[in-house]
Design a protein around this motif. Structure first.
Motif, short mmCIF file in Angstrom:
data_model
loop_
_atom_site.label_atom_id
_atom_site.label_comp_id
_atom_site.label_asym_id
_atom_site.label_seq_id
_atom_site.Cartn_x
_atom_site.Cartn_y
_atom_site.Cartn_z
N ASP B 34 69.89 -35.46 -40.54
CA ASP B 34 69.54 -36.46 -39.34
C ASP B 34 69.82 -36.56 -37.94
O ASP B 34 71.35 -35.65 -38.04
N VAL B 63 63.46 -32.67 -45.01
CA VAL B 63 63.23 -34.43 -44.50
C VAL B 63 63.81 -34.16 -43.20
O VAL B 63 65.10 -34.54 -42.80
N LEU B 64 63.16 -33.73 -41.96
CA LEU B 64 64.10 -33.69 -40.62
C LEU B 64 63.76 -34.87 -39.97
O LEU B 64 62.66 -35.68 -39.14
N ASN B 65 64.98 -35.73 -39.77
CA ASN B 65 64.21 -37.18 -39.60
C ASN B 65 65.68 -37.16 -37.88
O ASN B 65 66.69 -37.50 -37.80
N ASN B 67 65.81 -38.89 -34.41
CA ASN B 67 64.89 -39.29 -32.87
C ASN B 67 66.03 -39.44 -31.73
O ASN B 67 66.23 -38.42 -31.71
#
Lengths: 154, 140
Positions: B34, B63-65, B67
């Motif tokens: 993240d 899971v590549l989050n 933003n």
């Protein structure tokens, strides 16, 4: 002769007195370093101790300072230890929210079928290679546990 | 920590790119990354690196989050759909009625970004409603 001996013993006594009361920096450094946990670096200058390094938590940091302060001959302790940032816990969305958000995210990909169960997004169907990254980016922002990608890439 | 090794190029790239609040941890056989990228290009670059390590993202072990950071002062956004118009809806969700449309490439006014996924916008015609944030690019 007697006076000389007396003087000599006085000099020795004085030296011993000072050495005994004021351990030198190197000795203090060694004594504290031996008691501190691994990862802590101890430096001593004129009885002033500086602690550097990274420790797991605030308690360890405070303990390290106490150990240094307790050492004989220490005048002051500069505690420059840093506390390792705690790992941010992994947040996984509730299925109810995830189902709705996945429906929104996949709406523009009519050839993609998405199912949500226990935080896992299962993708089936087919997709154009150029759209795959966009879809994956959209889904990864929804905090799923896992994206099980069984899509056929055309 | 085999996963950390597998995706080392990616985490190194994230560090090198200066991703803010970068968090990398492994849980139940999945690696979670993240963070916040300074711009869209940085985010896309990380995804390209991810695609090189795991072509077509089939492994399901990451899971590549990441933003994109948005300056609070930003007031406008560009519609970045592939080619179509962007629906503007009454509420945040595709189940909400469509109240208007914004054209591909159009720059519209941002009213509120309190919802991460759906931004409240206003078109130049004065239509107000929610758009899917992934299809909007904040204008510096």
């Amino acid at each position: 002769m007697k006076t000389t001996k007396l003087l000599m013993s006085m000099v020795i006594a004085t030296t011993l007195f000072f050495v005994g009361c004021k351990p030198n920096d190197a000795a203090i450094q060694a004594a504290i370093q031996a008691k501190e946990a691994a990862g802590i670096t101890v430096a001593v200058a004129k009885g002033e101790v500086t602690l550097t390094g990274e420790v797991d938590d605030e308690a360890t940091k405070a303990k390290a300072e106490e150990i240094a302060k307790a050492e004989k001959g220490v005048k002051a302790v500069i505690n420059n230890l840093t506390v390792k940032p705690a790992d941010v816990p992994v947040v996984i969305a509730e299925d109810s929210a995830l189902i709705k958000n996945v429906a929104d995210a996949t709406k523009d990909f009519p050839t993609v079928k998405a199912e949500v169960k226990d935080g896992v997004i299962l993708l089936t169907g087919e997709i154009k290679k150029a759209s795959l990254i966009t879809l994956m980016q959209h889904l990864s922002a929804l905090k799923p546990k896992k994206i099980d990608n069984k899509l056929t890439v055309k | 920590m085999a996963l950390a090794d597998k995706y080392k190029t990616l985490t190194d790239a994230a560090t090198a790119a200066g991703i803010a609040d970068l968090a990398v941890r492994e849980q139940d056989g999945i690696l979670y990354i993240d963070g916040t990228a300074a711009d869209g290009a940085t985010k896309d670059h990380l995804w390209e690196v991810y695609n090189q390590i795991d072509p077509n993202f089939t492994s399901g072990d990451l899971v590549l989050n990441v933003n994109v950071a948005i300056d609070a002062a930003v007031t406008h956004a560009k519609v970045i759909t592939e080619s179509s118009n962007l629906n503007i809806r009454k509420g945040p969700g595709t189940d909400q009625p469509i109240v208007g449309k914004a054209a591909h490439g159009e720059v519209i006014t941002l009213v509120n970004r309190s919802n991460d996924l759906w931004w409240l916008v206003r078109t130049n015609d004065g239509e107000e409603g929610y758009c899917y944030a992934q299809y909007l690019e904040a204008q510096a």
